[in-house]
Design a protein around this motif. Sequence first.
Motif, PDB file in Angstrom:
ATOM      1  N   UNK A  43       0.806  -1.217   0.000  1.00  0.00           N
ATOM      2  CA  UNK A  43       0.000   0.000   0.000  1.00  0.00           C
ATOM      3  C   UNK A  43       0.839   1.267   0.000  1.00  0.00           C
ATOM      4  N   UNK A  44       2.117   1.143  -0.297  1.00  0.00           N
ATOM      5  CA  UNK A  44       3.038   2.291  -0.282  1.00  0.00           C
ATOM      6  C   UNK A  44       2.944   3.090  -1.579  1.00  0.00           C
ATOM      7  N   UNK A  45       3.514   4.272  -1.532  1.00  0.00           N
ATOM      8  CA  UNK A  45       3.607   5.126  -2.708  1.00  0.00           C
ATOM      9  C   UNK A  45       4.708   4.565  -3.616  1.00  0.00           C
ATOM     10  N   UNK A  46       4.393   4.177  -4.852  1.00  0.00           N
ATOM     11  CA  UNK A  46       5.409   3.599  -5.740  1.00  0.00           C
ATOM     12  C   UNK A  46       6.596   4.532  -5.973  1.00  0.00           C
ATOM     13  N   UNK A  47       7.746   3.943  -6.211  1.00  0.00           N
ATOM     14  CA  UNK A  47       8.978   4.699  -6.398  1.00  0.00           C
ATOM     15  C   UNK A  47       8.842   5.722  -7.522  1.00  0.00           C
ATOM     16  N   UNK A  48       8.247   5.350  -8.635  1.00  0.00           N
ATOM     17  CA  UNK A  48       8.132   6.302  -9.740  1.00  0.00           C
ATOM     18  C   UNK A  48       7.222   7.477  -9.386  1.00  0.00           C
TER      19      UNK A  48
END
Length: 120
Positions: A43-48
């Motif tokens: 559920x994290x903010x993706x790296x890109x």
Amino acid sequence: MLGLKQSVPPFRDPNLSDHEIQTGVSFASAGSRFDDLTTVVSGANPVLNQVEDFNKYIVRLKGIIGQEEAMKIIRGALVLISAGTNDFIFNFYDIPTRRLEFNITGYHDFLQKRLQHFVQ
């Protein structure tokens, strides 16, 4: 000595002040990694997306202090990229989604390419 702050506020903080923009922010999201499947699980903010946030930061910084001063700050910034083991834990060992697609070397190569894309 390095002029580092005690804590670095997140860029996505809706109450982030112009002063904090000038003195440093974080684009990190715990649990995000280079395989997009990992962020689905965590559920994290993706790296890109974090790269997109950095570009938004540059626009906001330039709006506050102008192009020349903003570029001085950016050129002198300390940038840290942390790549942990969540990709392997979640997508190769725990939930074997990628293990059906890659062997261990192939998955390592896949992540390496994602990292290279991120850095560019």
